[in-house]
Write an enzyme that holds these catalytic residues in place. Structure first.
Site, PDB file in Angstrom:
ATOM      1  N   GLU A 138      26.391  -8.997  -2.534  1.00 50.32           N
ATOM      2  CA  GLU A 138      25.401  -9.099  -1.471  1.00 50.32           C
ATOM      3  C   GLU A 138      25.792  -9.950  -0.266  1.00 50.32           C
ATOM      4  O   GLU A 138      25.618  -9.557   0.866  1.00 50.32           O
ATOM      5  CB  GLU A 138      24.119  -9.658  -2.037  1.00 50.32           C
ATOM      6  CG  GLU A 138      23.000  -9.498  -1.075  1.00 50.32           C
ATOM      7  CD  GLU A 138      21.860  -8.772  -1.707  1.00 50.32           C
ATOM      8  OE1 GLU A 138      22.108  -7.899  -2.560  1.00 50.32           O
ATOM      9  OE2 GLU A 138      20.748  -9.087  -1.356  1.00 50.32           O
TER      10      GLU A 138
ATOM     11  N   GLU B 257       0.814  -1.215   0.000  1.00 51.69           N
ATOM     12  CA  GLU B 257       0.000   0.000   0.000  1.00 51.69           C
ATOM     13  C   GLU B 257       0.854   1.275   0.000  1.00 51.69           C
ATOM     14  O   GLU B 257       0.520   2.257  -0.676  1.00 51.69           O
ATOM     15  CB  GLU B 257      -0.914   0.036   1.232  1.00 51.69           C
ATOM     16  CG  GLU B 257      -1.995  -1.019   1.268  1.00 51.69           C
ATOM     17  CD  GLU B 257      -1.544  -2.301   1.969  1.00 51.69           C
ATOM     18  OE1 GLU B 257      -0.328  -2.609   1.966  1.00 51.69           O
ATOM     19  OE2 GLU B 257      -2.402  -3.002   2.519  1.00 51.69           O
ATOM     20  N   LEU B 258       1.949   1.233   0.762  1.00 51.61           N
ATOM     21  CA  LEU B 258       2.776   2.442   0.851  1.00 51.61           C
ATOM     22  C   LEU B 258       3.448   2.740  -0.489  1.00 51.61           C
ATOM     23  O   LEU B 258       3.553   3.893  -0.906  1.00 51.61           O
ATOM     24  CB  LEU B 258       3.837   2.282   1.947  1.00 51.61           C
ATOM     25  CG  LEU B 258       4.716   3.507   2.178  1.00 51.61           C
ATOM     26  CD1 LEU B 258       3.900   4.698   2.654  1.00 51.61           C
ATOM     27  CD2 LEU B 258       5.819   3.200   3.191  1.00 51.61           C
ATOM     28  N   LYS B 259       3.872   1.675  -1.148  1.00 52.12           N
ATOM     29  CA  LYS B 259       4.471   1.841  -2.480  1.00 52.12           C
ATOM     30  C   LYS B 259       3.485   2.536  -3.423  1.00 52.12           C
ATOM     31  O   LYS B 259       3.819   3.546  -4.049  1.00 52.12           O
ATOM     32  CB  LYS B 259       4.845   0.466  -3.032  1.00 52.12           C
ATOM     33  CG  LYS B 259       5.193   0.450  -4.502  1.00 52.12           C
ATOM     34  CD  LYS B 259       5.204  -0.992  -5.028  1.00 52.12           C
ATOM     35  CE  LYS B 259       5.316  -1.026  -6.539  1.00 52.12           C
ATOM     36  NZ  LYS B 259       6.642  -0.593  -7.018  1.00 52.12           N
TER      37      LYS B 259
ATOM     38  N   ILE C  75      21.146  -1.968 -20.322  1.00 56.74           N
ATOM     39  CA  ILE C  75      21.453  -3.066 -19.406  1.00 56.74           C
ATOM     40  C   ILE C  75      20.499  -4.245 -19.587  1.00 56.74           C
ATOM     41  O   ILE C  75      20.747  -5.339 -19.101  1.00 56.74           O
ATOM     42  CB  ILE C  75      21.458  -2.550 -17.948  1.00 56.74           C
ATOM     43  CG1 ILE C  75      22.396  -1.344 -17.814  1.00 56.74           C
ATOM     44  CG2 ILE C  75      21.876  -3.613 -16.963  1.00 56.74           C
ATOM     45  CD1 ILE C  75      23.820  -1.607 -18.246  1.00 56.74           C
ATOM     46  N   GLY C  76      19.406  -4.045 -20.265  1.00 57.56           N
ATOM     47  CA  GLY C  76      18.558  -5.203 -20.558  1.00 57.56           C
ATOM     48  C   GLY C  76      17.083  -4.911 -20.600  1.00 57.56           C
ATOM     49  O   GLY C  76      16.433  -5.047 -21.628  1.00 57.56           O
TER      50      GLY C  76
ATOM     51  N   ARG D  21      10.517   0.467  -4.323  1.00 56.06           N
ATOM     52  CA  ARG D  21      10.810  -0.731  -5.114  1.00 56.06           C
ATOM     53  C   ARG D  21      10.832  -1.975  -4.223  1.00 56.06           C
ATOM     54  O   ARG D  21      11.512  -2.010  -3.202  1.00 56.06           O
ATOM     55  CB  ARG D  21      12.152  -0.554  -5.809  1.00 56.06           C
ATOM     56  CG  ARG D  21      12.676  -1.783  -6.470  1.00 56.06           C
ATOM     57  CD  ARG D  21      12.711  -1.656  -7.976  1.00 56.06           C
ATOM     58  NE  ARG D  21      13.188  -2.913  -8.558  1.00 56.06           N
ATOM     59  CZ  ARG D  21      12.369  -3.816  -9.096  1.00 56.06           C
ATOM     60  NH1 ARG D  21      11.078  -3.623  -9.150  1.00 56.06           N
ATOM     61  NH2 ARG D  21      12.870  -4.928  -9.600  1.00 56.06           N
ATOM     62  N   CYS D  22      10.062  -2.978  -4.637  1.00 62.15           N
ATOM     63  CA  CYS D  22      10.026  -4.226  -3.891  1.00 62.15           C
ATOM     64  C   CYS D  22      10.435  -5.382  -4.793  1.00 62.15           C
ATOM     65  O   CYS D  22      10.275  -5.306  -5.999  1.00 62.15           O
ATOM     66  CB  CYS D  22       8.622  -4.509  -3.389  1.00 62.15           C
ATOM     67  SG  CYS D  22       8.039  -3.278  -2.239  1.00 62.15           S
TER      68      CYS D  22
ATOM     69  N   HIS E  88      17.642   5.219 -11.416  1.00 58.48           N
ATOM     70  CA  HIS E  88      16.777   5.108 -10.234  1.00 58.48           C
ATOM     71  C   HIS E  88      15.959   6.364 -10.015  1.00 58.48           C
ATOM     72  O   HIS E  88      15.166   6.452  -9.094  1.00 58.48           O
ATOM     73  CB  HIS E  88      17.617   4.791  -8.997  1.00 58.48           C
ATOM     74  CG  HIS E  88      18.440   3.548  -9.169  1.00 58.48           C
ATOM     75  ND1 HIS E  88      19.694   3.574  -9.713  1.00 58.48           N
ATOM     76  CD2 HIS E  88      18.162   2.255  -8.929  1.00 58.48           C
ATOM     77  CE1 HIS E  88      20.159   2.349  -9.773  1.00 58.48           C
ATOM     78  NE2 HIS E  88      19.255   1.523  -9.310  1.00 58.48           N
TER      79      HIS E  88
HETATM   80  N1  GLN Z   1      19.284  -7.065 -17.034  1.00 60.02           N
HETATM   81  C1  GLN Z   1      18.605  -6.586 -15.895  1.00 60.02           C
HETATM   82  C2  GLN Z   1      17.684  -5.433 -16.271  1.00 60.02           C
HETATM   83  O1  GLN Z   1      18.030  -4.675 -17.106  1.00 60.02           O
HETATM   84  C3  GLN Z   1      19.556  -6.123 -14.830  1.00 60.02           C
HETATM   85  C4  GLN Z   1      18.832  -5.586 -13.645  1.00 60.02           C
HETATM   86  C5  GLN Z   1      19.701  -5.245 -12.473  1.00 60.02           C
HETATM   87  O2  GLN Z   1      20.881  -5.092 -12.576  1.00 60.02           O
HETATM   88  N2  GLN Z   1      19.127  -5.126 -11.317  1.00 60.02           N
HETATM   89  O3  GLN Z   1      16.632  -5.251 -15.717  1.00 60.02           O
HETATM   90 ZN    ZN Z   2      21.792  -3.112 -12.173  1.00 58.96          ZN
END
Ligand code: GLN
Ligand code: ZN
Length: 755
Positions: free
Chosen positions: A605, A16-18, A431-432, A515-516, A695
């Site tokens: 991570e 909901e907050l998102k 990036i994709g 973002r979730c 972002h």
């Molecule tokens: N290939 C993925 C995209 O473009 C890479 C996403 C990511 O690095 N979090 O969404």
């Molecule tokens: Zn990325």
């Protein structure tokens, strides 16, 4: 024994907050409406914890974007460029978090960084020389009173002074020493205010204490809290640590007048050992025994054993979560498709509240074994779990040393690829993913619900791919992508295609801001039963002469962005995934795909927080797992990888050792310092440091991208430089994506011509 929760998820069981925040950003609802949603969520979260009898319920664990940013705002740490926009308090806050582009100006967001070893990201506050650090905000007090008016006495949570100072960035000449007196004063005042409100306990979150600490760090800790705690009056103060153990500062913590110390007994491998020397009678030990990061049920027998040991050492023990429950989804009850054969093994946030309450009951019972909850839990763990695949284990056992090495060596391959791919200097790419617009999501939802056929679903995706390829050609990008319209998430998609994973419907976890992500669960041994991406990739490639990148997620990221097994090592799961993705790589290559990107967005991570553990516990298998994925391809096949954070200064050699041909990564939010590091380390892999921040909805100008590129070229040879955004475009809209990419291409062309 009492129970305590370090923090509760806040995005809402239905996010909901998102949704409310996103509507607010688009001016679709008012600030008042957004605040109402927030208040409703907070109330629900307090009430549910109360229902489960939690004794120490947190407040101010709520945030509209990020807790560290909240703390910075609380202490008036707001850079001038945001202040001078002249926005109201809330919008100034959002400008720091997301950037601002509008009538009042054009300012980028503050940098975002991974929160310790989690997939949560915090906003990095900036302390300018002009900053006047003082207690300015009222959020923690307001939320404490709000809870009180809901009938809940809470333990307000605020980022501790040490972790705050260690997490901010100083942009001018000032440093920690120059501001610590002001910080101390602000925290003293904070405690004084809580004292006036009648607050019983305040929790200072100090995860930075589980890192390697220097002598200087220890002095800082002692100095800060020696002073802050002086005036705490009647308020009891808990120093809450998590994500590891506090071996370096244990005696310092004991000697400071904290009323409570919170230790992590899940990730803190030495926490038990620390207690061997005893624990002061006047202090309370908050024992993090219920895993706040993973979704498996707690093994009561093991936990009770820990609690027994703790009780022998400490007089006052509180049973708690190992970290904030922010890192797990809300409740298993929201899952309608997973059978009980699986769900009986899981505990999400709400179920963890149940575990706390059961553990409290069992630990206080005369005969714990007779408590039904205990017997039930023991039975569950005594039964074998159906998760073994012998074929997978055989394959993994057959891997040899050679399988980790790609031949020929890097330079030789680079030459071959140059002559085959014939790309211009400074090749442009993305990036994709492309924007996941409402129609894309609606198509997937309709397919999942069964309201359209698989053919209809695929036909729609093919059409999107065709549009995306045409758009990229029109924009003038050199290396194209298919756009990832079939993917909800880069890990969940593969989880669903591979065997050994379980996936959920509503198990969302906050990654940053609004973002979730919905991490799959690694249930058993992992294998690939059929190609996962070949069809769409081949289709996209059939539409254009330009190379279209095959797009895969790497084994380390799949592991790190899933809920991992607790019964086998990370290494074992990573190798199984690597073998499965390797099969996909070879299939793509055999189908004519010339460039294959294997994303390792989350490589960092699980990197241990302590340097001494990094190689033996992580890098020694994580890097080989990546190499295993691509070592089988021909020399002319170009392997790309992508990492979300440029924060790899300290593992730069290991990144080079992944032996990819090209790596793209985020750099736009972090001042291009990484470029120097690449040069200093003679980085071999070709690089695409992101030239703009995806972002944020802000559109970068051509000049700005050109400037970034020219700066990069001062340190990176032109033959090794790629031009791309810093991450996938999935979370963005077409409105900003198209102009941003046009600017990117224009900037690349203009710099290219000048070379
Ligand atoms: N290939 C993925 C995209 O473009 C890479 C996403 C990511 O690095 N979090 O969404
Ligand atoms: Zn990325």
């Amino acid at each position: 024994m009492k129970t305590s929760v370090i923090g509760y998820p806040r995005i809402g069981a239905l996010r909901e907050l998102k949704f409310a925040s996103e509507k607010y950003f688009k001016n679709e609802i008012t600030l008042e409406e957004l605040k109402e949603t927030a208040a409703r969520l907070r109330k629900a979260h307090w009430e549910i914890q109360k229902q489960y009898g939690v004794d120490f319920i947190p407040s101010n664990d709520f945030s509209f974007y990020d807790n560290l940013l909240d703390t910075a705002a609380l202490l008036n740490i707001i850079p001038e460029r945001y202040r001078s926009l002249g926005l109201n308090e809330m919008d100034t806050y959002f400008a720091m978090a997301r950037g601002y582009q509008g009538a009042r100006g054009d300012v980028k967001a503050l940098a975002m960084k991974k929160w310790f070893n989690t997939n949560y990201h915090y906003i990095v506050p900036e302390v300018e020389d002009e900053a006047r650090i003082e207690l300015k905000g009222t959020k923690p007090f307001a939320e404490y009173l709000e809870a009180k008016s809901c009938g809940v006495e809470t333990k307000p949570v605020v980022t501790g002074a040490y972790t705050l100072l260690k997490s901010v960035r100083f942009t001018g000449t000032k440093n920690i020493a120059a501001v610590k007196a002001d910080v101390i004063r602000a925290y003293q005042e904070l405690l004084k205010k809580f004292g006036e409100l009648g607050t019983k306990w305040v929790q200072f979150d100090e995860p930075a204490l589980v890192l390697d600490l220097t002598q200087e760090d220890l002095s800082l800790l002692t100095e800060l809290y020696g002073a802050i705690l002086e005036g705490k009056g009647g308020v009891k103060v808990l120093a809450q640590t998590y994500f590891g153990d506090v071996r370096d500062c244990w005696s310092a913590l004991l000697s400071l007048p904290f009323d409570g110390l919170g230790l992590d007994f899940v990730e803190g491998t030495r926490s038990l050992e620390l207690l061997r020397g005893g624990f002061p009678e006047e202090k309370t030990l908050f024992a993090g025994v219920v895993n706040g990061k993973n979704i498996w049920k707690n093994n009561y027998e093991k936990t009770l054993d820990i609690l027994r040991k703790l009780s022998a050492a400490a007089k006052n023990v509180v049973i708690g979560t190992s970290c904030s429950l922010l890192h797990v989804p809300y409740t298993i009850h929201a899952e309608t498709k997973l059978s009980d054969a699986y769900t009986q093994y899981f505990a999400f946030a709400e179920e963890k509240l149940g575990e706390l309450s059961e553990l409290k009951e069992i630990a206080s019972a005369q005969a714990p074994k007779n408590v039904p909850a205990y017997a039930k839990n023991r039975d569950l763990f005594a039964r074998p779990r159906d998760c073994v695949n012998e074929a997978v284990q055989k394959k993994a056992a057959a891997v040899t040393e050679q399988d980790f090495t790609r031949l020929p060596a890097f330079e030789k391959r680079a030459e071959i690829q140059k002559s085959v791919l014939k790309l211009p200097l400074l090749p442009t790419t993305t990036i994709g993913s492309f924007p996941q617009t409402a129609d894309v999501r609606a198509n997937r939802t309709a397919f999942k619900k069964g309201t359209i056929t698989e053919d209809q679903y695929k036909a729609f995706n093919r059409q999107k791919i065709a549009e995306c390829v045409a758009l990229q050609e029109k924009i003038g990008l050199d290396v194209l992508v298919h756009g990832e319209f079939e993917r909800n998430d880069m890990v969940e998609y593969f989880g669903e295609c591979l065997d050994g994973f379980l996936f959920t419907e509503k198990a969302w976890v906050q990654s940053y801001g609004t973002r979730c992500v919905k991490p799959p669960i690694i249930w058993g041994d992992i294998s690939r039963s059929k190609p996962m991406t070949v069809e769409y990739s081949v289709y996209a490639q059939s539409l254009t002469e330009r190379p279209v990148k095959g797009m895969l997620t790497g084994p380390v990221t799949i592991l790190n962005w899933s809920f991992p097994r607790e019964d086998v090592s990370f290494r074992e799961s990573a190798m199984q995934i690597a073998l499965a993705i390797r099969e996909e790589v070879l299939d793509l290559e055999a189908s004519g795909i010339r460039i294959i990107q294997i994303d390792e967005a989350a490589l960092r991570e699980k990197l241990p927080l302590r340097h001494s553990d990094r190689h033996s516990q992580y890098l020694d298998w994580a890097i080989p797992a990546f190499r295993l994925v691509h070592s089988g391809v021909k020399p002319e096949t170009q392997i790309h990888t992508h990492m979300c954070y440029s924060e790899f200064e300290d593992i730069i050699k290991e990144i080079d050792d992944m032996d990819a041909d090209v790596i793209t990564f985020e750099a736009s939010r972090s001042d291009l310092r990484i470029i120097e590091v690449l040069q200093e380390n003679h980085f071999r892999t070709a690089v695409g440091p992101g030239v703009y921040d995806i972002h944020s909805p802000r559109v970068p100008s051509v000049e700005e991208i050109e400037t970034a590129l020219r700066k990069m070229l001062e340190r990176i040879p032109a033959e090794k430089l790629w031009v791309n955004p810093d991450c996938g475009l999935k979370t963005r809209g077409n409105e900003e994506t198209v102009p941003s990419l046009e600017h990117l291409v224009a900037a690349a062309h203009s710099v290219r011509e000048s070379l």
